[in-house]
Design a protein around this motif. Structure first.
Motif, mmCIF file in Angstrom:
data_model
loop_
_atom_site.group_PDB
_atom_site.id
_atom_site.type_symbol
_atom_site.label_atom_id
_atom_site.label_comp_id
_atom_site.label_asym_id
_atom_site.label_seq_id
_atom_site.Cartn_x
_atom_site.Cartn_y
_atom_site.Cartn_z
ATOM 1 N N GLU A 92 0.833 -1.117 -0.052
ATOM 2 C CA GLU A 92 0.041 -0.041 -0.122
ATOM 3 C C GLU A 92 0.950 1.233 -0.200
ATOM 4 O O GLU A 92 0.562 1.961 -0.939
ATOM 5 N N ARG A 152 2.450 1.717 -3.278
ATOM 6 C CA ARG A 152 1.359 2.020 -4.598
ATOM 7 C C ARG A 152 1.355 3.711 -4.139
ATOM 8 O O ARG A 152 1.217 4.297 -5.096
ATOM 9 N N ASP A 206 4.525 5.698 -5.347
ATOM 10 C CA ASP A 206 4.823 5.556 -6.661
ATOM 11 C C ASP A 206 6.283 4.841 -6.327
ATOM 12 O O ASP A 206 7.128 5.483 -6.992
ATOM 13 N N GLU A 242 1.683 -5.125 -9.448
ATOM 14 C CA GLU A 242 1.785 -4.186 -9.990
ATOM 15 C C GLU A 242 2.955 -3.153 -9.494
ATOM 16 O O GLU A 242 3.323 -2.259 -10.091
ATOM 17 N N VAL A 243 3.381 -3.238 -8.212
ATOM 18 C CA VAL A 243 4.304 -2.270 -7.623
ATOM 19 C C VAL A 243 5.374 -3.023 -7.021
ATOM 20 O O VAL A 243 6.377 -2.448 -6.455
ATOM 21 N N SER A 290 6.236 -7.697 -10.759
ATOM 22 C CA SER A 290 5.892 -6.265 -11.894
ATOM 23 C C SER A 290 6.675 -6.397 -13.355
ATOM 24 O O SER A 290 7.794 -6.695 -13.222
#
Ligand SMILES: *Cc1c(COP(=O)(O)O)cnc(C)c1O
Length: 389
Positions: free
Chosen positions: A192, A195, A198, A228-229, A253
């Motif tokens: 979290e 994300r 970034d 994704e991260v 990723s």
């Protein structure tokens, strides 16, 4: 000759002094026992060695391998992730083979850290993360680890400015050097955090299979949306006693795997294909789970032996659930380096000063359980004769 300025950024080698004293002791005829290096003493399982010797005779393995690793090796990593963690990976885009995970961790930094960027790096921590950040021209922002927080970083305490400048964050659980472990709830918070700001979350899972008392360490990719991260680094070195073989992988990723691939394609040409085929054997042969339980039992027995002695001496050490290290406070009145010198001179035993892993490692020492039981027993008998807490 003018060396690049970046070389001067590499901190002095903290083991140099210890190494000099070790050589002196050996020259005097002292039987030095090293609890310093984390390198398994036991051999690679026979079925893996067997596969290598067979594949080495196949001339098709003698040529350059594919840059991203063989399709079979990448599929074997994906199969391991689905069986062990319930995580499905696309072997084409979410898996890359490495010449040991150290190689990949170093090269990833070059793909994500520009001059002026920062990396969040746990302190204490495995030195590769921070040193390559410095070499790439980035700044290291330490994330302190302490026993008060179970050796997990306090992400809420990361200053706003650091969150903005950081492009990567390095974590490692089960942890080297503190032996701390993380659960999925912590990983979810880290995902979290990554994300929201970034930041690429880099998880080093070198010790994911080295765990005790029935504990099974999780993968960060078990967290919803982590791929994704986050990118996770794995290694065949520690679970299969294969440190000399140089085989690992990164998963997660796609963007991170692709960027790492760009650096690697222009740097190395991959690991020997026969070794990758032996790696397939390690990751997919059903004998491996049996081998891993045996390996865990060996280290658990050694952990209990070492911990028993330290506790008897009054050392306030914690029971580790993972990694093959013991991380313990030095007795009062000693620095980390002073204590390491003391036990080398008085007992002929080498321990690693905690300060070698960062400023927050000062006041601690690390012991590695990677030597035969008799030698470990002897080392702790000698320690017991010359130190107490
Ligand atoms: C041993 C170790 C590695 C490196 O493993 P290789 O795959 O042999 O390069 C990576 N991270 C940590 C924390 C380690 O202790």
């Amino acid at each position: 000759m003018r060396r690049a300025g970046r070389i001067a950024k590499v901190p002095p080698y903290l083991f140099a002094e210890i190494d000099r004293k070790r050589r002196e002791a050996v020259a005097r005829g002292v039987d030095v026992i090293s609890l310093g290096i984390g390198d398994p003493d036991l051999p690679t399982p026979e079925f893996i060695v067997e596969r290598l010797t067979r594949e080495a005779r196949d001339p098709s393995t003698h040529r350059y391998p594919p840059y991203q690793g063989t399709a079979d090796f990448r599929r074997a990593v994906a199969l391991y992730y689905s069986q062990r963690f319930g995580v499905s990976l696309d072997p084409e885009t979410e898996v890359i083979a490495l010449i040991g995970s150290k190689e990949g961790l170093a090269h990833l930094t070059w793909a994500f850290v520009d001059p002026g960027d920062a990396a969040l790096v746990t302190d204490p921590g495995y030195p590769v993360y921070g040193i390559h950040t410095l070499l790439a021209g980035g700044q290291v922002i330490p994330l302190p680890l302490s026993p008060d927080n179970d050796f997990l970083p306090d992400l809420d305490a990361v200053p706003e400015e650091a969150r903005e400048r950081a492009t990567v964050m390095f974590l490692c659980y089960p942890n080297n050097p503190t032996a701390g472990t993380a659960d999925l709830e912590f990983f979810a918070r880290a995902v979290e955090f990554a994300r929201r700001h970034d930041i690429l979350l880099v998880h080093d899972s070198a010790y994911v299979e080295v765990t005790f008392d029935g504990y099974e360490a999780p993968s960060v990719l078990q967290v919803e949306g982590a791929r994704e991260v986050a990118v996770e680094f794995g290694s065949l070195s520690k679970p299969f006693n294969m440190t000399g073989w140089r085989l690992g992988y990164a998963v997660g990723s796609r963007q991170a795997i692709e960027a790492l691939g760009i650096v690697k394609t222009n740097t190395d040409s991959g690991q020997f294909e026969a070794i990758q085929r032996a790696g397939v054997e390690a990751l997919t042969n059903p004998l491996s789970r049996e081998f891993i339980s045996g390996m865990r039992a060996v280290y658990q027995r050694r952990r209990d032996l070492a911990l028993g002695t330290l506790l008897k001496l009054g050392c306030p050490v914690r029971l580790p659930r993972g990694s093959f290290y013991i991380w313990a406070p030095v007795p009062t009145g000693h620095t980390s380096a002073g204590f390491a010198t003391h036990v080398l001179e008085r007992a002929g035993v080498i321990v690693t000063p905690g300060s070698a892993y960062g400023d927050r490692g000062e006041g601690y020492f690390r012991v590695s359980l990677t030597l035969p039981d008799e030698r470990l027993e002897e080392a702790f008998q000698r320690l017991a004769a010359c130190v107490n807490w």
